[in-house]
Design an enzyme around this catalytic site. Sequence first.
Site, PDB file in Angstrom:
ATOM      1  N   THR A 129       0.908  -1.354  -0.754  1.00 29.88           N
ATOM      2  CA  THR A 129       0.057   0.070  -0.054  1.00 29.88           C
ATOM      3  C   THR A 129       1.008   0.785  -0.545  1.00 29.88           C
ATOM      4  O   THR A 129       1.750   1.134   1.123  1.00 29.88           O
ATOM      5  CB  THR A 129      -0.837  -0.189   1.204  1.00 29.88           C
ATOM      6  OG1 THR A 129      -1.297  -1.414   1.017  1.00 29.88           O
ATOM      7  CG2 THR A 129      -1.808   0.907   0.931  1.00 29.88           C
ATOM      8  N   GLU A 172      -5.954 -10.190   6.858  1.00 26.45           N
ATOM      9  CA  GLU A 172      -5.021 -11.784   7.762  1.00 26.45           C
ATOM     10  C   GLU A 172      -5.840 -12.919   8.562  1.00 26.45           C
ATOM     11  O   GLU A 172      -6.784 -12.116   9.130  1.00 26.45           O
ATOM     12  CB  GLU A 172      -4.070 -11.031   9.088  1.00 26.45           C
ATOM     13  CG  GLU A 172      -3.397 -10.921   7.921  1.00 26.45           C
ATOM     14  CD  GLU A 172      -2.018 -10.216   9.048  1.00 26.45           C
ATOM     15  OE1 GLU A 172      -2.293 -10.548  10.338  1.00 26.45           O
ATOM     16  OE2 GLU A 172      -1.341  -9.180   8.923  1.00 26.45           O
ATOM     17  N   LYS A 211      -7.180   1.572  -2.279  1.00 25.10           N
ATOM     18  CA  LYS A 211      -6.581   0.575  -0.533  1.00 25.10           C
ATOM     19  C   LYS A 211      -7.452   2.020   0.215  1.00 25.10           C
ATOM     20  O   LYS A 211      -6.678   1.240   1.006  1.00 25.10           O
ATOM     21  CB  LYS A 211      -5.033   0.180  -1.553  1.00 25.10           C
ATOM     22  CG  LYS A 211      -4.658  -0.288  -0.185  1.00 25.10           C
ATOM     23  CD  LYS A 211      -5.770  -1.634  -0.317  1.00 25.10           C
ATOM     24  CE  LYS A 211      -4.937  -1.802   0.902  1.00 25.10           C
ATOM     25  NZ  LYS A 211      -5.077  -3.359   1.484  1.00 25.10           N
ATOM     26  N   LEU A 212      -6.715   2.880   0.303  1.00 27.29           N
ATOM     27  CA  LEU A 212      -6.153   3.873   1.426  1.00 27.29           C
ATOM     28  C   LEU A 212      -7.648   4.054   1.727  1.00 27.29           C
ATOM     29  O   LEU A 212      -8.324   4.057   3.079  1.00 27.29           O
ATOM     30  CB  LEU A 212      -5.740   5.206   0.791  1.00 27.29           C
ATOM     31  CG  LEU A 212      -3.932   5.087   1.140  1.00 27.29           C
ATOM     32  CD1 LEU A 212      -3.359   6.753   0.625  1.00 27.29           C
ATOM     33  CD2 LEU A 212      -3.250   4.006   1.731  1.00 27.29           C
ATOM     34  N   ALA A 253     -10.701   2.424   0.694  1.00 27.09           N
ATOM     35  CA  ALA A 253     -11.289   1.017   1.684  1.00 27.09           C
ATOM     36  C   ALA A 253     -10.472   1.183   3.152  1.00 27.09           C
ATOM     37  O   ALA A 253     -11.939   0.304   3.853  1.00 27.09           O
ATOM     38  CB  ALA A 253     -11.085  -0.521   0.904  1.00 27.09           C
ATOM     39  N   GLY A 305      -6.775  -3.310  15.637  1.00 21.72           N
ATOM     40  CA  GLY A 305      -5.310  -3.098  15.522  1.00 21.72           C
ATOM     41  C   GLY A 305      -5.010  -4.031  13.670  1.00 21.72           C
ATOM     42  O   GLY A 305      -5.703  -3.247  13.169  1.00 21.72           O
ATOM     43  N   CYS A 357      -2.715  -2.574   9.016  1.00 18.74           N
ATOM     44  CA  CYS A 357      -3.124  -1.420   7.942  1.00 18.74           C
ATOM     45  C   CYS A 357      -3.762  -0.523   8.432  1.00 18.74           C
ATOM     46  O   CYS A 357      -3.336   0.807   8.152  1.00 18.74           O
ATOM     47  CB  CYS A 357      -3.768  -2.099   7.252  1.00 18.74           C
ATOM     48  SG  CYS A 357      -2.465  -3.585   5.834  1.00 18.74           S
ATOM     49  N   PHE A 395      -4.016  -9.369  17.554  1.00 23.85           N
ATOM     50  CA  PHE A 395      -4.559  -7.842  16.979  1.00 23.85           C
ATOM     51  C   PHE A 395      -6.095  -8.390  16.066  1.00 23.85           C
ATOM     52  O   PHE A 395      -7.127  -7.228  16.470  1.00 23.85           O
ATOM     53  CB  PHE A 395      -4.131  -7.115  15.971  1.00 23.85           C
ATOM     54  CG  PHE A 395      -4.288  -7.491  14.672  1.00 23.85           C
ATOM     55  CD1 PHE A 395      -3.476  -8.631  13.985  1.00 23.85           C
ATOM     56  CD2 PHE A 395      -4.994  -7.164  13.553  1.00 23.85           C
ATOM     57  CE1 PHE A 395      -3.499  -8.771  12.496  1.00 23.85           C
ATOM     58  CE2 PHE A 395      -5.802  -6.999  12.133  1.00 23.85           C
ATOM     59  CZ  PHE A 395      -4.677  -8.229  12.025  1.00 23.85           C
TER      60      PHE A 395
HETATM   61  C1  UDX Z   1       4.002  -4.933   3.637  1.00 22.54           C
HETATM   62  C2  UDX Z   1       3.304  -3.597   3.799  1.00 22.54           C
HETATM   63  O1  UDX Z   1       3.576  -3.042   5.258  1.00 22.54           O
HETATM   64  C3  UDX Z   1       1.638  -2.960   3.979  1.00 22.54           C
HETATM   65  O2  UDX Z   1       1.469  -1.688   3.573  1.00 22.54           O
HETATM   66  C4  UDX Z   1       1.615  -3.388   2.191  1.00 22.54           C
HETATM   67  O3  UDX Z   1       0.165  -3.032   1.709  1.00 22.54           O
HETATM   68  C5  UDX Z   1       2.225  -4.587   1.856  1.00 22.54           C
HETATM   69  O4  UDX Z   1       3.521  -5.508   2.351  1.00 22.54           O
HETATM   70  P1  UDX Z   1       3.302  -7.291   4.500  1.00 22.54           P
HETATM   71  O5  UDX Z   1       3.711  -8.073   3.722  1.00 22.54           O
HETATM   72  O6  UDX Z   1       2.053  -7.609   6.051  1.00 22.54           O
HETATM   73  O7  UDX Z   1       2.804  -5.340   4.397  1.00 22.54           O
HETATM   74  O8  UDX Z   1       4.770  -6.841   5.598  1.00 22.54           O
HETATM   75  P2  UDX Z   1       5.661  -7.365   6.081  1.00 22.54           P
HETATM   76  O9  UDX Z   1       5.449  -8.855   6.359  1.00 22.54           O
HETATM   77  O10 UDX Z   1       6.553  -6.631   7.094  1.00 22.54           O
HETATM   78  O11 UDX Z   1       6.764  -7.694   5.006  1.00 22.54           O
HETATM   79  C6  UDX Z   1       7.306  -7.021   4.402  1.00 22.54           C
HETATM   80  C7  UDX Z   1       8.647  -8.150   3.346  1.00 22.54           C
HETATM   81  O12 UDX Z   1       9.614  -7.357   2.788  1.00 22.54           O
HETATM   82  C8  UDX Z   1       9.277  -8.841   5.006  1.00 22.54           C
HETATM   83  O13 UDX Z   1       9.939  -9.903   5.046  1.00 22.54           O
HETATM   84  C9  UDX Z   1      10.964  -7.827   4.852  1.00 22.54           C
HETATM   85  O14 UDX Z   1      12.603  -8.655   5.316  1.00 22.54           O
HETATM   86  C10 UDX Z   1      11.185  -7.728   3.090  1.00 22.54           C
HETATM   87  N1  UDX Z   1      11.501  -6.792   2.399  1.00 22.54           N
HETATM   88  C11 UDX Z   1      12.178  -5.257   2.856  1.00 22.54           C
HETATM   89  C12 UDX Z   1      13.092  -6.609   1.071  1.00 22.54           C
HETATM   90  O15 UDX Z   1      12.432  -8.556   1.457  1.00 22.54           O
HETATM   91  N2  UDX Z   1      13.356  -6.336   1.146  1.00 22.54           N
HETATM   92  C13 UDX Z   1      13.485  -4.412   1.469  1.00 22.54           C
HETATM   93  O16 UDX Z   1      14.061  -3.622   1.091  1.00 22.54           O
HETATM   94  C14 UDX Z   1      13.027  -4.623   2.500  1.00 22.54           C
HETATM   95  C1  UDX Z   2      -7.188  -5.012   6.770  1.00 25.53           C
HETATM   96  C2  UDX Z   2      -8.509  -5.079   5.715  1.00 25.53           C
HETATM   97  O1  UDX Z   2      -9.964  -6.017   6.079  1.00 25.53           O
HETATM   98  C3  UDX Z   2      -7.970  -5.279   4.529  1.00 25.53           C
HETATM   99  O2  UDX Z   2      -8.990  -5.279   3.318  1.00 25.53           O
HETATM  100  C4  UDX Z   2      -6.916  -4.947   4.277  1.00 25.53           C
HETATM  101  O3  UDX Z   2      -6.173  -5.621   2.778  1.00 25.53           O
HETATM  102  C5  UDX Z   2      -6.386  -4.957   5.750  1.00 25.53           C
HETATM  103  O4  UDX Z   2      -6.327  -4.379   6.488  1.00 25.53           O
HETATM  104  P1  UDX Z   2      -6.420  -6.783   8.184  1.00 25.53           P
HETATM  105  O5  UDX Z   2      -6.007  -5.567   9.384  1.00 25.53           O
HETATM  106  O6  UDX Z   2      -6.093  -7.729   8.393  1.00 25.53           O
HETATM  107  O7  UDX Z   2      -7.323  -6.502   7.529  1.00 25.53           O
HETATM  108  O8  UDX Z   2      -8.313  -7.502   9.484  1.00 25.53           O
HETATM  109  P2  UDX Z   2      -9.494  -6.236   9.979  1.00 25.53           P
HETATM  110  O9  UDX Z   2     -10.365  -8.523   9.727  1.00 25.53           O
HETATM  111  O10 UDX Z   2      -9.728  -5.714   8.542  1.00 25.53           O
HETATM  112  O11 UDX Z   2      -9.158  -6.305  10.971  1.00 25.53           O
HETATM  113  C6  UDX Z   2      -8.462  -5.178  11.706  1.00 25.53           C
HETATM  114  C7  UDX Z   2      -9.515  -4.745  12.780  1.00 25.53           C
HETATM  115  O12 UDX Z   2     -10.098  -4.460  13.162  1.00 25.53           O
HETATM  116  C8  UDX Z   2      -8.831  -6.125  14.206  1.00 25.53           C
HETATM  117  O13 UDX Z   2      -7.786  -5.623  15.131  1.00 25.53           O
HETATM  118  C9  UDX Z   2     -10.211  -6.695  13.675  1.00 25.53           C
HETATM  119  O14 UDX Z   2     -10.235  -7.008  15.383  1.00 25.53           O
HETATM  120  C10 UDX Z   2     -11.064  -5.413  14.233  1.00 25.53           C
HETATM  121  N1  UDX Z   2     -12.867  -5.665  14.239  1.00 25.53           N
HETATM  122  C11 UDX Z   2     -12.860  -5.004  13.075  1.00 25.53           C
HETATM  123  C12 UDX Z   2     -13.306  -4.521  14.986  1.00 25.53           C
HETATM  124  O15 UDX Z   2     -13.236  -4.402  16.040  1.00 25.53           O
HETATM  125  N2  UDX Z   2     -14.844  -4.798  14.638  1.00 25.53           N
HETATM  126  C13 UDX Z   2     -15.286  -5.063  13.880  1.00 25.53           C
HETATM  127  O16 UDX Z   2     -16.413  -5.193  13.056  1.00 25.53           O
HETATM  128  C14 UDX Z   2     -14.321  -5.507  12.891  1.00 25.53           C
END
Ligand code: UDX
Ligand code: UDX
Length: 460
Positions: free
Chosen positions: A132, A165, A220-221, A223, A273, A276, A338
Amino acid sequence: MKSFKKNILCIGAGYVGGPTMAVIALKCPEYRVMVVDINFEKIRRWNSDDLPIYEPGLAEVVAATRGKNLFFSTEIAKAIDEADIIFVSVNTPTKTFGHGAGMASDLQYWEQTAFQIIEHSRTDKIIVEKSTLPVKTAQAMERILQANDKGLRFEVVSNPEFLSEGTAVKDLLEADRVLVGAHETPSGRQAAEEIAEIYSHWLAKEKIITTNLWSSELSKLVANAFLAQRISSINSMTPLCELTGARIDEIAYAVGTDSRIGGKFLQASVGFGGSCFKKDILNLVYICRSFHLHETADYWEQVVKLNDYQIGRFVRAMVQNLFNTVANKRIALFGFAFKANTGDTRESAAIYVARKLLEERALVVISDPKALDNARIDLADHQERIVFEEDPYLAAQNAQAIALLTEWELYRGLDYRKIFQSMKKPAFIFDGRNLLNHSELYEIGFNVFPIGKPALSHLD
Ligand code: UDX
Ligand code: UDX
């Protein structure tokens, strides 16, 4: 080596890159899917039976594809050279330093990746933004990529990931939609078609939406901001309910059955939590401010402020109801992730709750079926006064209070009579997810404090 129709590479083997590529490999057996990461340990685990992330169904998808058309490696240079399409899903955390600290996205990993791509490429490639990113990042990335002196062409496409997740594999397989944003030029349209073609292996054509590049980045932001806003909206009503006798679940149902509003994401909680919501909203706020759109920025910033308020309110209520002191009281936290069905603890409300209780000198026992390793890392600076205990029965033993922070199904099915007997009296439950049967707990003898419903206390 078997020859494949196309070579797909993903840089970043995290929560987004890993599951997304595993599903693409499963559905597109004629493509070779390579996933690289700078983190050796992470890649070692992707190549083992002990995957670095827990997602229902993921191990099965990886088992079916790894070594056939799905590969995990740390050889980034070679993988870039061989790829036709490069997905970039490196992390883009909130900046912790300099201009925009605490608000803007830290794009240094993205930029480093762009330079790596230039350095190791010998052919034209499609570069897909999976992370994102703030709107108009593609433009900056494109400028960096086009500045290469090898005469190579890189077409930048935005393809944000909407997976959640805990349901990542299901979300990928049964996506509501896939968004592909590209330049409105012949080469842009062709690149968008190539990316759409990947998803058309398992999703109907109508589910693949193509837009211009900036709409895709901003969607994306927006949503995530809308989803988080729904949670803050329902949470904003919880203190009023607690004071008036209204019940938040009844309100959520009554409001959500209006088909214009819909019932999802109206579950009141201790606060949202995850990696994102907060990051993306703060990013949106930062972008708006940079365009002097302060009214829009203030509007969205309030979603995050309300969430911080909700978490703080929960801990304050705990301390208050425990006779204004928790010093040396044993308090069991049920859940640290979370949300349920993930081991991820990024931005979990539980981190804040645990830290506040520790500040108040409580003895905190942390229990979670999947997140204890991450919890240990999150609270590494607090070795004293914390116990990590996976078994909830042992965690609750001799505790004065339980705070339920993650909606793991297993907590619903526990024998609370047995738990009550093993606890210090008077025993308290603070249900930060409204998961439990409150009247039953009250009958057993607990003093019960739900979210957005009147408390059930034997002490009044
Ligand atoms: C990440 C971002 O946080 C999110 O904003 C975006 O939407 C998708 O990518 P996520 O996959 O949850 O989300 O992050 P994370 O689990 O931290 O994975 C990123 C990976 O990139 C890590 O494993 C890190 O080691 C790797 N990385 C980072 C590289 O391979 N090269 C780099 O230069 C930096
Ligand atoms: C979110 C978006 O749903 C997903 O589309 C995007 O790609 C990444 O960010 P994620 O953070 O994995 O996904 O989890 P999500 O199920 O959205 O929950 C986020 C947080 O909100 C959690 O802490 C969850 O417990 C909380 N939540 C969710 C509530 O407190 N109440 C609700 O009704 C739904």
